[in-house]
Design a protein around this motif. Structure first.
Motif: not given
Length: 273
Positions: A27-43, A107-108, A78-83
């Protein structure tokens, strides 16, 4: 004889290091995650759930657009997050399904130590929240990518979900580790084995599996092994030019859509008044 002693000592040191560092390796984890909007997650709704050990996890949720449509519960690799995965999974919402992206402890930017036991408890907590919103277990679709396929298979074996979709799955993490570190008895050292090969045999829902022939992270042989163990309706696509993270570049979305049309949407339309 000195070189034999040195080699034996070195081998033992490597074994001990692998055992002590296995959580970080698996479980290497991942980088910090921003708000959904930063990934096109409107709504996208941020759902904060506190676990029994006080670890707080923030998952992402988009309700179904169409009445009576299930929610796709997605577990990333692995090595990622929901964004990182939101863009490639948005087609589920375009089809009318809901989307609940589960995030992992460790993670995240989340606190907590990853483990198979903890992940399973966290996954059950996510399903409990969905049930409280009116999305019972038989109104869910499990989606897993790489590491996350272990969660998707396990939950699919525990509950009467509508379908299970697996992107680059494995028979077990122990098999993956043994294939990578063939010169070490790592499968006997692992604490978290993620035995999808056992859980898949209790899955009653239709299963769709897709994998790349050139995958260097999870050997495709392990995916084929898992497929053979699926007891009920099943489909598989193996992309000749595919690797581990590029399966959607080879048309995976089209294949998943066709599977859902046949095994989920078709049944929904038949049962609707």
């Amino acid at each position: 004889m000195n070189w034999i002693l040195f080699a034996a000592t070195f081998y033992i040191v490597v074994l001990v290091a692998m055992y002590l560092l296995q959580t970080r390796l698996v479980y290497p984890g991942s980088d910090l995650r921003s708000k959904p909007e930063a990934y096109g997650g409107v709504g996208v709704q941020e759902i904060q759930l506190k676990m029994a050990d006080e670890v707080q996890l923030t998952h992402w949720f988009i309700p179904p657009r169409k009445k009576h449509y299930p929610v796709v519960v997605a577990f990333h690799g692995n090595a990622g997050h929901t964004g990182d995965r939101l863009a490639k999974l948005k087609y589920f919402t375009e089809m009318g399904f809901g989307l609940f992206q589960v995030e992992y402890r460790g993670y995240a930017g989340h606190e907590g130590t990853p483990s198979e036991q903890a992940f399973k408890a966290d996954g059950l907590s996510a399903l409990k929240w969905l049930s409280e919103q009116g999305y019972n277990k038989d109104k869910l679709i499990m989606y897993g990518e790489s590491l996350g396929t272990g969660m998707a298979v396990w939950l699919g074996s525990q509950f009467p979900v509508q379908a299970v979709i697996l992107e680059a799955p494995y028979s077990s993490i122990a098999d993956v580790a043994q294939a990578k570190y063939w010169f070490l008895p790592v499968k006997y050292l692992l604490k978290d084995k993620w035995r999808s090969d056992l859980s898949i045999q209790d899955v009653k829902a239709p299963v769709f599996l897709f994998h790349g022939e050139n995958d260097e992270v999870i050997p495709i042989a392990l995916s084929r092994k898992l497929f053979e163990l699926i007891p009920n309706d099943k489909q598989a696509i193996y992309f000749e030019d595919g690797y581990h993270m590029d399966l959607y570049d080879h048309g995976a979305e089209k294949n998943v859509r066709e599977f859902l049309q046949e095994f989920v949407i078709g049944k929904l339309n038949t049962s609707s008044p």
